[in-house]
Design an enzyme around this catalytic site. Structure first.
Site, PDB file in Angstrom:
ATOM      1  N   HIS A   1       7.391 -62.036 -50.577  1.00 23.33           N
ATOM      2  CA  HIS A   1       8.423 -61.443 -51.427  1.00 23.33           C
ATOM      3  C   HIS A   1       8.441 -62.172 -52.774  1.00 23.33           C
ATOM      4  CE1 HIS A   1      10.484 -59.665 -47.663  1.00 23.33           C
ATOM      5  NE2 HIS A   1       9.609 -58.844 -48.202  1.00 23.33           N
TER       6      HIS A   1
ATOM      7  N   GLY B   1       4.909 -53.605 -50.963  1.00 14.62           N
ATOM      8  CA  GLY B   1       5.750 -53.593 -49.756  1.00 14.62           C
ATOM      9  C   GLY B   1       6.791 -52.478 -49.742  1.00 14.62           C
TER      10      GLY B   1
ATOM     11  N   ASP C   1       3.894 -52.802 -46.225  1.00  9.99           N
ATOM     12  CA  ASP C   1       4.154 -53.512 -44.951  1.00  9.99           C
ATOM     13  C   ASP C   1       3.752 -52.625 -43.774  1.00  9.99           C
ATOM     14  OD1 ASP C   1       5.545 -54.975 -46.917  1.00  9.99           O
ATOM     15  OD2 ASP C   1       7.031 -55.668 -45.487  1.00  9.99           O
TER      16      ASP C   1
ATOM     17  N   ASP D   1      11.573 -63.517 -47.793  1.00 12.12           N
ATOM     18  CA  ASP D   1      12.671 -64.196 -48.496  1.00 12.12           C
ATOM     19  C   ASP D   1      13.966 -64.084 -47.694  1.00 12.12           C
ATOM     20  OD1 ASP D   1      14.622 -65.100 -50.206  1.00 12.12           O
ATOM     21  OD2 ASP D   1      13.923 -63.952 -51.934  1.00 12.12           O
TER      22      ASP D   1
ATOM     23  N   HIS E   1      13.513 -52.610 -48.429  1.00 10.68           N
ATOM     24  CA  HIS E   1      12.691 -52.119 -47.314  1.00 10.68           C
ATOM     25  C   HIS E   1      12.785 -53.080 -46.125  1.00 10.68           C
ATOM     26  CE1 HIS E   1      10.418 -54.944 -49.666  1.00 10.68           C
ATOM     27  NE2 HIS E   1       9.423 -54.983 -48.810  1.00 10.68           N
TER      28      HIS E   1
ATOM     29  N   ASP F   1      11.212 -52.172 -42.866  1.00 12.10           N
ATOM     30  CA  ASP F   1       9.743 -52.282 -42.805  1.00 12.10           C
ATOM     31  C   ASP F   1       9.323 -53.727 -42.537  1.00 12.10           C
ATOM     32  OD1 ASP F   1      10.387 -49.850 -43.991  1.00 12.10           O
ATOM     33  OD2 ASP F   1       8.580 -49.803 -45.217  1.00 12.10           O
TER      34      ASP F   1
ATOM     35  N   ARG G   1       7.927 -57.453 -36.045  1.00 12.38           N
ATOM     36  CA  ARG G   1       8.021 -57.022 -34.646  1.00 12.38           C
ATOM     37  C   ARG G   1       6.644 -56.727 -34.064  1.00 12.38           C
ATOM     38  NH1 ARG G   1       7.872 -52.196 -32.325  1.00 12.38           N
ATOM     39  NH2 ARG G   1       8.651 -52.154 -30.182  1.00 12.38           N
TER      40      ARG G   1
END
Ligand SMILES: O=C(CO)COP(=O)(O)O
Length: 136
Positions: free
Chosen positions: A11, A58, A63, A83, A90, A93, A99
């Protein structure tokens, strides 16, 4: 020996940290295929001369593109300096990408300290080491 494919993502407030980390570990990173989200990948390529395959930025789906690599078993590790102090538009995302690393047992480092430990592991470039993939 096939090269590892690594994703580099940060980020905005974390981009300087990732760039410094990349410069510190460039001797290992230049032995790998590198991919990244648009702005991060462009910054790393222009500041280090490393070749980085760039996906979308992103917030525009980058992402998710990297998540697709994970789902297709085409990514060996993710270095994602996200961050924790600034909200991202987003965020779903971001969460989805992290995950998928857990779903598919892909090593993910979100801080320079963890990234240092991952990339200096004797297992990192070992041709004998492959993380166990879940058998869904
Ligand atoms: O937003 C990002 C990751 O969630 C990174 O995107 P950029 O590399 O395009 O800034």
């Amino acid at each position: 020996m096939s090269k590892l494919t690594l994703a580099l993502v940060a980020h905005d407030h974390k981009k300087p940290e990732l760039l410094a980390w990349v410069k510190q570990h460039i001797a290992i990173l230049e032995q790998c295929n590198l991919v990244g989200t648009g702005t991060t990948g462009g910054l790393i390529a222009s500041e280090t001369g490393l070749e980085v395959t760039r996906y979308k930025s992103g917030p525009l789906g980058g992402d998710q593109q990297i998540g697709a690599l994970i789902a297709e078993n085409k990514l060996d590790a993710l270095f994602f300096f996200w961050d924790p102090l600034n909200p991202a538009p987003h965020d779903p995302d971001v969460k989805a990408l992290l995950r998928l690393c857990s779903v598919w047992n892909v090593p993910v480092a979100c801080t320079p300290a963890t990234a240092d430990l991952v990339i200096t592991s004797p297992l990192f470039l070992s041709p004998d080491y492959k993380p166990v993939k879940p058998n869904f």
